[in-house]
Design an enzyme around this catalytic site. Structure first.
Site, mmCIF file in Angstrom:
data_model
loop_
_atom_site.group_PDB
_atom_site.id
_atom_site.type_symbol
_atom_site.label_atom_id
_atom_site.label_comp_id
_atom_site.label_asym_id
_atom_site.label_seq_id
_atom_site.Cartn_x
_atom_site.Cartn_y
_atom_site.Cartn_z
ATOM 1 N N LEU A 128 -50.544 -46.433 -11.512
ATOM 2 C CA LEU A 128 -51.024 -47.470 -12.283
ATOM 3 C C LEU A 128 -50.510 -47.822 -13.500
ATOM 4 O O LEU A 128 -50.037 -46.554 -14.109
ATOM 5 C CB LEU A 128 -52.540 -47.415 -12.281
ATOM 6 N N ASP A 129 -50.241 -48.859 -13.983
ATOM 7 C CA ASP A 129 -49.719 -49.254 -15.192
ATOM 8 C C ASP A 129 -50.642 -48.349 -16.186
ATOM 9 O O ASP A 129 -51.986 -47.962 -15.954
ATOM 10 C CB ASP A 129 -49.968 -50.611 -15.613
ATOM 11 N N PRO A 130 -50.118 -47.919 -17.468
ATOM 12 C CA PRO A 130 -50.981 -47.274 -18.661
ATOM 13 C C PRO A 130 -52.112 -48.149 -19.075
ATOM 14 O O PRO A 130 -53.157 -47.771 -19.236
ATOM 15 C CB PRO A 130 -50.061 -47.092 -19.695
ATOM 16 N N ALA A 173 -53.725 -50.291 -17.234
ATOM 17 C CA ALA A 173 -54.832 -50.303 -16.062
ATOM 18 C C ALA A 173 -55.793 -49.376 -15.969
ATOM 19 O O ALA A 173 -55.375 -48.176 -16.300
ATOM 20 C CB ALA A 173 -53.933 -50.574 -14.769
ATOM 21 N N ARG A 209 -48.202 -57.550 -12.721
ATOM 22 C CA ARG A 209 -47.352 -58.269 -13.634
ATOM 23 C C ARG A 209 -46.384 -59.376 -13.305
ATOM 24 O O ARG A 209 -46.404 -60.347 -13.808
ATOM 25 C CB ARG A 209 -46.996 -57.191 -14.686
#
Length: 214
Positions: free
Chosen positions: A40-42, A44, A175
């Site tokens: 997961l993106d930071p 998120a 994104r």
């Protein structure tokens, strides 16, 4: 709590990496071996499926699970990382009408296509993470990857902001979806918030009761 040899569902906090979150979990609960089923993106938060010790052999199967995300985007701003943490590259002054947006999202049901990942991603280029190269302004190209949107539903829409619930195939880049969505209306957008609400059979209702603070 004993989480050895188990599948554990973590609610990853915002502003830390998935790897850092996993290390916090291992240290806190004395887990020798653990892995998760998708970065997961930071920026998120949400469902991070973790397998420990003997159960880590199941990760290859867990990695195939479909995902559900709730994404919040802001129209009229484009950044190098495709989210609010990046450098602003371009601004616009157009927001699609709600009917236009709804109609387009409806057209994406069961839509399979090739998606270009963001340069700021955890993919590797010649053994180096893409985001590391992007931060150094190194030129490189990523290849498009096959993926599928099963359903895209508009949850809310106000000012320049939209919230969209996405049911997607594994490996989907939210994104990139945000940027591609805006381009359909000749405008720009960036991701401002993201929650993974489901991964396979696991959802936010399955997360363990523990706060992963730094």
């Amino acid at each position: 709590m004993d989480f050895n040899n188990k599948i554990v569902i973590i609610d990853k906090p915002k502003n830390i990496s998935s790897a850092f979150c996993l290390n916090l979990f291992k240290k806190r609960f004395n887990i020798k071996k653990a892995g998760h089923n998708g970065t997961l993106d930071p920026l998120a938060s949400g469902v991070l499926v973790v397998a420990t010790n003997k159960r880590t052999k199941e990760l290859s199967q867990l990695n195939q699970d479909d995902k559900q995300y709730l994404v919040k985007l802001k129209f009229n701003t484009h950044t190098d990382s495709y989210d609010r943490l990046g450098k602003v590259i371009r601004t616009t002054n157009y927001v699609p009408e709600i009917k236009q947006l709804n109609d387009y999202l409806t057209s994406l049901d069961n839509h399979s296509f090739y998606q270009l990942p963001p340069n700021f991603s955890a993919l590797k280029v010649n053994g180096v993470r893409a985001y590391q190269l992007a931060r150094k302004a190194v030129d490189f190209e990523l290849e498009k990857r096959p993926t599928t949107i099963y359903k895209a539903k508009l949850i809310s829409y106000y000012d320049d902001y939209a919230e969209i619930l996405l049911d997607v195939k594994k490996g989907f880049y939210v994104r990139s979806f945000v940027v591609d969505l805006a381009s359909q209306f000749n405008t720009t957008a960036m991701m401002v918030d993201l929650v993974r609400t489901r991964s396979g059979q696991y959802s936010l209702k399955d997360v363990i009761d523990y706060q992963f603070n730094k």
